[in-house]
Design a protein around this motif. Structure first.
Motif, PDB file in Angstrom:
ATOM      1  N   ALA A   1       6.682  -3.363  -2.943  1.00 13.10           N
ATOM      2  CA  ALA A   1       6.217  -2.377  -3.919  1.00 13.10           C
ATOM      3  C   ALA A   1       6.596  -0.980  -3.448  1.00 13.10           C
ATOM      4  CB  ALA A   1       4.699  -2.473  -4.104  1.00 13.10           C
ATOM      5  N   VAL A   2       7.153  -0.188  -4.344  1.00  6.44           N
ATOM      6  CA  VAL A   2       7.598   1.166  -4.023  1.00  6.44           C
ATOM      7  C   VAL A   2       6.659   2.158  -4.698  1.00  6.44           C
ATOM      8  CG1 VAL A   2       9.505   2.806  -4.107  1.00  6.44           C
ATOM      9  CG2 VAL A   2       9.974   0.349  -3.870  1.00  6.44           C
ATOM     10  N   ARG A   3       6.004   2.977  -3.892  1.00  4.81           N
ATOM     11  CA  ARG A   3       5.104   3.995  -4.432  1.00  4.81           C
ATOM     12  C   ARG A   3       5.918   5.144  -5.012  1.00  4.81           C
ATOM     13  NH1 ARG A   3       0.148   5.937  -0.650  1.00  4.81           N
ATOM     14  NH2 ARG A   3       1.752   7.266   0.280  1.00  4.81           N
ATOM     15  N   GLN A   4       5.304   5.955  -5.864  1.00  3.92           N
ATOM     16  CA  GLN A   4       6.019   7.041  -6.524  1.00  3.92           C
ATOM     17  C   GLN A   4       6.637   8.023  -5.539  1.00  3.92           C
ATOM     18  OE1 GLN A   4       2.875   8.236  -9.444  1.00  3.92           O
ATOM     19  NE2 GLN A   4       4.516   8.030 -10.945  1.00  3.92           N
ATOM     20  N   ASP A   5       6.025   8.180  -4.359  1.00  2.17           N
ATOM     21  CA  ASP A   5       6.580   9.095  -3.365  1.00  2.17           C
ATOM     22  C   ASP A   5       7.691   8.452  -2.542  1.00  2.17           C
ATOM     23  OD1 ASP A   5       5.168   7.345  -1.757  1.00  2.17           O
ATOM     24  OD2 ASP A   5       3.845   8.853  -0.872  1.00  2.17           O
ATOM     25  N   GLY A   6       8.035   7.197  -2.832  1.00  2.03           N
ATOM     26  CA  GLY A   6       9.110   6.508  -2.125  1.00  2.03           C
ATOM     27  C   GLY A   6       8.652   5.606  -1.003  1.00  2.03           C
ATOM     28  N   MET A   7       7.383   5.690  -0.599  1.00  2.61           N
ATOM     29  CA  MET A   7       6.889   4.812   0.466  1.00  2.61           C
ATOM     30  C   MET A   7       6.907   3.367  -0.006  1.00  2.61           C
ATOM     31  SD  MET A   7       3.301   5.138   2.635  1.00  2.61           S
ATOM     32  CE  MET A   7       3.789   6.693   3.387  1.00  2.61           C
ATOM     33  N   VAL A   8       7.391   2.470   0.862  1.00  2.00           N
ATOM     34  CA  VAL A   8       7.544   1.065   0.492  1.00  2.00           C
ATOM     35  C   VAL A   8       6.496   0.228   1.220  1.00  2.00           C
ATOM     36  CG1 VAL A   8       9.098  -0.921   0.418  1.00  2.00           C
ATOM     37  CG2 VAL A   8      10.019   1.400   0.154  1.00  2.00           C
ATOM     38  N   PHE A   9       5.775  -0.589   0.466  1.00  2.00           N
ATOM     39  CA  PHE A   9       4.774  -1.509   0.992  1.00  2.00           C
ATOM     40  C   PHE A   9       5.268  -2.937   0.774  1.00  2.00           C
ATOM     41  CE2 PHE A   9       2.567   2.369   0.390  1.00  2.00           C
ATOM     42  CZ  PHE A   9       1.385   2.354   1.118  1.00  2.00           C
ATOM     43  N   THR A  10       4.970  -3.822   1.727  1.00  2.00           N
ATOM     44  CA  THR A  10       5.288  -5.239   1.554  1.00  2.00           C
ATOM     45  C   THR A  10       4.030  -6.073   1.736  1.00  2.00           C
ATOM     46  OG1 THR A  10       5.872  -5.545   3.894  1.00  2.00           O
ATOM     47  CG2 THR A  10       7.657  -4.967   2.372  1.00  2.00           C
ATOM     48  N   ALA A  11       4.037  -7.237   1.084  1.00  5.80           N
ATOM     49  CA  ALA A  11       2.986  -8.241   1.258  1.00  5.80           C
ATOM     50  C   ALA A  11       3.619  -9.441   1.927  1.00  5.80           C
ATOM     51  CB  ALA A  11       2.390  -8.626  -0.085  1.00  5.80           C
ATOM     52  N   GLU A  12       2.951  -9.967   2.960  1.00  6.41           N
ATOM     53  CA  GLU A  12       3.595 -10.969   3.805  1.00  6.41           C
ATOM     54  C   GLU A  12       2.624 -12.074   4.188  1.00  6.41           C
ATOM     55  OE1 GLU A  12       6.384 -10.939   7.842  1.00  6.41           O
ATOM     56  OE2 GLU A  12       5.678  -9.074   6.950  1.00  6.41           O
ATOM     57  N   HIS A  13       3.113 -13.307   4.100  1.00  9.15           N
ATOM     58  CA  HIS A  13       2.300 -14.458   4.499  1.00  9.15           C
ATOM     59  C   HIS A  13       2.149 -14.524   6.011  1.00  9.15           C
ATOM     60  CE1 HIS A  13       2.984 -17.209   0.733  1.00  9.15           C
ATOM     61  NE2 HIS A  13       2.300 -16.113   0.464  1.00  9.15           N
ATOM     62  N   GLY A  14       0.914 -14.738   6.476  1.00 14.54           N
ATOM     63  CA  GLY A  14       0.667 -15.051   7.870  1.00 14.54           C
ATOM     64  C   GLY A  14       0.609 -16.548   8.075  1.00 14.54           C
ATOM     65  N   PRO A  15       0.439 -17.012   9.316  1.00 11.50           N
ATOM     66  CA  PRO A  15       0.275 -18.452   9.563  1.00 11.50           C
ATOM     67  C   PRO A  15      -1.147 -18.878   9.183  1.00 11.50           C
ATOM     68  CG  PRO A  15       0.302 -17.235  11.640  1.00 11.50           C
ATOM     69  CD  PRO A  15       0.503 -16.237  10.548  1.00 11.50           C
ATOM     70  N   SER A  16      -1.980 -19.286  10.145  1.00  8.00           N
ATOM     71  CA  SER A  16      -3.360 -19.662   9.829  1.00  8.00           C
ATOM     72  C   SER A  16      -4.277 -18.445   9.817  1.00  8.00           C
ATOM     73  CB  SER A  16      -3.877 -20.677  10.853  1.00  8.00           C
ATOM     74  OG  SER A  16      -3.815 -20.128  12.163  1.00  8.00           O
ATOM     75  N   THR A  17      -3.745 -17.293  10.198  1.00  7.53           N
ATOM     76  CA  THR A  17      -4.519 -16.060  10.194  1.00  7.53           C
ATOM     77  C   THR A  17      -3.577 -14.891   9.917  1.00  7.53           C
ATOM     78  OG1 THR A  17      -6.065 -14.688  11.468  1.00  7.53           O
ATOM     79  CG2 THR A  17      -4.246 -15.680  12.672  1.00  7.53           C
ATOM     80  N   ASP A  18      -4.136 -13.816   9.387  1.00  6.99           N
ATOM     81  CA  ASP A  18      -3.438 -12.536   9.264  1.00  6.99           C
ATOM     82  C   ASP A  18      -2.256 -12.505   8.315  1.00  6.99           C
ATOM     83  OD1 ASP A  18      -5.203 -11.194  10.882  1.00  6.99           O
ATOM     84  OD2 ASP A  18      -4.034 -11.479  12.705  1.00  6.99           O
ATOM     85  N   ASP A  19      -2.521 -12.725   7.006  1.00  6.27           N
ATOM     86  CA  ASP A  19      -1.622 -12.162   6.008  1.00  6.27           C
ATOM     87  C   ASP A  19      -1.582 -10.656   6.247  1.00  6.27           C
ATOM     88  OD1 ASP A  19      -1.252 -14.593   4.682  1.00  6.27           O
ATOM     89  OD2 ASP A  19      -2.801 -14.187   3.191  1.00  6.27           O
ATOM     90  N   GLU A  20      -0.476 -10.023   5.881  1.00  2.00           N
ATOM     91  CA  GLU A  20      -0.361  -8.586   6.153  1.00  2.00           C
ATOM     92  C   GLU A  20       0.151  -7.809   4.944  1.00  2.00           C
ATOM     93  OE1 GLU A  20       0.598  -8.544  10.963  1.00  2.00           O
ATOM     94  OE2 GLU A  20       2.194  -8.025   9.540  1.00  2.00           O
ATOM     95  N   VAL A  21      -0.383  -6.604   4.775  1.00  2.00           N
ATOM     96  CA  VAL A  21       0.244  -5.561   3.977  1.00  2.00           C
ATOM     97  C   VAL A  21       0.861  -4.590   4.973  1.00  2.00           C
ATOM     98  CG1 VAL A  21      -0.136  -3.612   2.421  1.00  2.00           C
ATOM     99  CG2 VAL A  21      -1.291  -5.789   1.991  1.00  2.00           C
ATOM    100  N   ASN A  22       2.154  -4.362   4.837  1.00  2.00           N
ATOM    101  CA  ASN A  22       2.877  -3.486   5.764  1.00  2.00           C
ATOM    102  C   ASN A  22       3.477  -2.303   5.031  1.00  2.00           C
ATOM    103  OD1 ASN A  22       2.799  -4.787   8.441  1.00  2.00           O
ATOM    104  ND2 ASN A  22       3.787  -6.493   7.382  1.00  2.00           N
ATOM    105  N   VAL A  23       3.660  -1.209   5.754  1.00  2.00           N
ATOM    106  CA  VAL A  23       4.405  -0.047   5.269  1.00  2.00           C
ATOM    107  C   VAL A  23       5.733  -0.026   6.005  1.00  2.00           C
ATOM    108  CG1 VAL A  23       4.464   2.462   5.091  1.00  2.00           C
ATOM    109  CG2 VAL A  23       2.306   1.244   4.756  1.00  2.00           C
ATOM    110  N   LEU A  24       6.834   0.030   5.259  1.00  2.00           N
ATOM    111  CA  LEU A  24       8.145  -0.056   5.891  1.00  2.00           C
ATOM    112  C   LEU A  24       8.565   1.270   6.509  1.00  2.00           C
ATOM    113  CD1 LEU A  24      10.302  -2.287   3.519  1.00  2.00           C
ATOM    114  CD2 LEU A  24       8.693  -2.941   5.335  1.00  2.00           C
ATOM    115  N   LYS A  25       9.094   1.153   7.728  1.00  2.00           N
ATOM    116  CA  LYS A  25       9.697   2.280   8.438  1.00  2.00           C
ATOM    117  C   LYS A  25      11.098   1.861   8.832  1.00  2.00           C
ATOM    118  CE  LYS A  25       5.245   3.918  10.185  1.00  2.00           C
ATOM    119  NZ  LYS A  25       4.426   4.282  11.371  1.00  2.00           N
ATOM    120  N   ALA A  26      12.082   2.656   8.460  1.00  2.00           N
ATOM    121  CA  ALA A  26      13.481   2.288   8.683  1.00  2.00           C
ATOM    122  C   ALA A  26      13.702   1.872  10.132  1.00  2.00           C
ATOM    123  CB  ALA A  26      14.395   3.461   8.338  1.00  2.00           C
ATOM    124  N   GLY A  27      14.275   0.693  10.340  1.00  2.00           N
ATOM    125  CA  GLY A  27      14.554   0.190  11.677  1.00  2.00           C
ATOM    126  C   GLY A  27      13.368  -0.451  12.358  1.00  2.00           C
TER     127      GLY A  27
END
Length: 375
Positions: free
Chosen positions: A219-245
């Motif tokens: 998901a791309v916010r209006q200011d350009g910040m990119v968020f991702t949703a990611e499956h975890g194993p048996s614990t810790d699904d994550e929402v992440n904010v992308l940083k180049a590299g």
């Protein structure tokens, strides 16, 4: 087929402070504003993965078994005539994400991502009436695929500059996420016309971030910040904010010291990778199997304007994340009418009119839903 359900005021979910238990995860739960509405736009589908909006109000909806539905504004569903014979639907894989090109009104182009017998690849199509033909085949090939289909996912979104972001899975291979010669377990940033890496990418190729397990939403916010949703194993699904590299710290190979796919490692291993990017939010246990993500934008959303909406497969719900300007997650809310009422939720896309379109992923009689705030 159209119907709706409204919901009244909702009591707060009592998850307690910043508990990592349940849907609140690492952020406290909050109340949900009253008056949201859910319409069933179309039904009778099979694992619809995504929604693409056409200028005339119709929808393109890819279905995992290898079909594309064209949904009219009145809900009528027509199959798009397209050669999808190379799509291999196995396990979690098949026909997945779809992006309508910004110049569709003149180019008639859209891009899909799908499993084939050998890889996951992107193909660009041109739509003429109800028939689609391949015009860039492939736009990008060589994304790894698992024989079982596990973690073969592919989620696409356009960034603020019109570049194509592609979130990929690690195909359940332990060494893939940290291997920058592989396109698995990554977020790629490529040119929508050529499939080549974008100038300014951190490693001079297609890779934007690495060390991911199974990216399901971008998901791309209006200011350009990119968020991702990611499956975890048996614990810790994550929402992440992308940083180049950025390295997001998933390494089931433990630095290549173990074989197989060791899922007992942390989702973000800050001990092995001290510079890894910490998650903005983690589910703790149990996981929700979070999936697609989209920002709610527009005054019609009232207090929800700017909220990040994330679907959940196993959790069968919609999670609404209030995020800070810096990319942190302040709190989480769950609309009760989208808490188990429609089963597994997969796709989430904001339409041109500002309403949120969702897809279910139950396998039979799946639906496209429209969420609005009429108050």
């Amino acid at each position: 087929m159209r119907r709706f359900v409204g919901f009244a005021a909702v009591a707060a979910l009592v998850l307690g402070g910043c508990s990592a238990e349940g849907a609140g995860g690492t952020a406290p739960a909050t109340t949900t504003p009253a008056g949201l509405r859910v319409d069933v736009v179309a039904d009778g589908l099979s694992h619809p993965w995504d929604v693409g909006f056409l200028p005339d109000g119709r929808l393109l909806v890819p279905q995992r078994p290898g079909r594309i539905a064209l949904v009219a504004p009145d809900g009528q569903v027509t199959d798009v005539e397209a050669d999808l014979g190379d799509v291999v639907a196995r396990g979690e894989g098949g026909l997945m994400s779809l992006v309508v090109h910004p110049d569709f009104a003149t180019s008639r182009r859209f891009t899909t991502c799908a499993n084939t017998a050998s890889d996951v690849r992107l193909v660009t199509w041109e739509l003429d009436g109800t028939r689609a033909t391949r015009v860039k085949d492939p736009l990008l090939a060589g994304l790894p695929s698992s024989p079982s289909g596990r973690h073969s996912g592919c989620r696409m979104a356009l960034d603020r500059d019109g570049n194509l972001l592609v979130g990929t899975g690690d195909t359940a291979r332990g060494d893939v996420p940290q291997d920058r010669s592989s396109l698995g377990g990554k977020v790629l940033r490529v040119d929508l016309a050529t499939g080549e890496g974008v100038a300014g990418n951190p490693f001079g190729d297609r890779i934007y971030t690495y060390g991911h397990r199974n990216v399901q939403g971008v998901a791309v916010r209006q200011d350009g910040m990119v968020f991702t949703a990611e499956h975890g194993p048996s614990t810790d699904d994550e929402v992440n904010v992308l940083k180049a590299g950025g390295n997001y710290g998933w390494d089931p190979s433990r630095g290549g010291t173990v074989g197989g796919y060791d899922e007992d490692v942390p989702m973000t291993d800050l001990e092995r990778f001290p510079d890894a990017v910490p998650a903005a939010w983690s589910s703790g246990s149990p996981t929700e199997a979070i999936c697609d993500a989209a920002f709610l934008v527009g005054e019609q959303w009232g207090a929800l304007n700017g909220v990040l909406a994330v679907t959940a497969l196993k959790g069968a719900k919609l999670l609404l994340f209030t995020v800070t300007q810096e990319g942190g997650v302040h709190s989480v809310a769950i609309p009760p009418e989208l808490d188990g009422a429609y089963g597994r939720l997969r796709g989430a896309e904001l339409s041109p009119d500002g309403s949120l379109y969702l897809t279910t992923s139950n396998g039979t009689d799946d639906k496209v839903l429209r969420l609005t705030n009429p108050t």
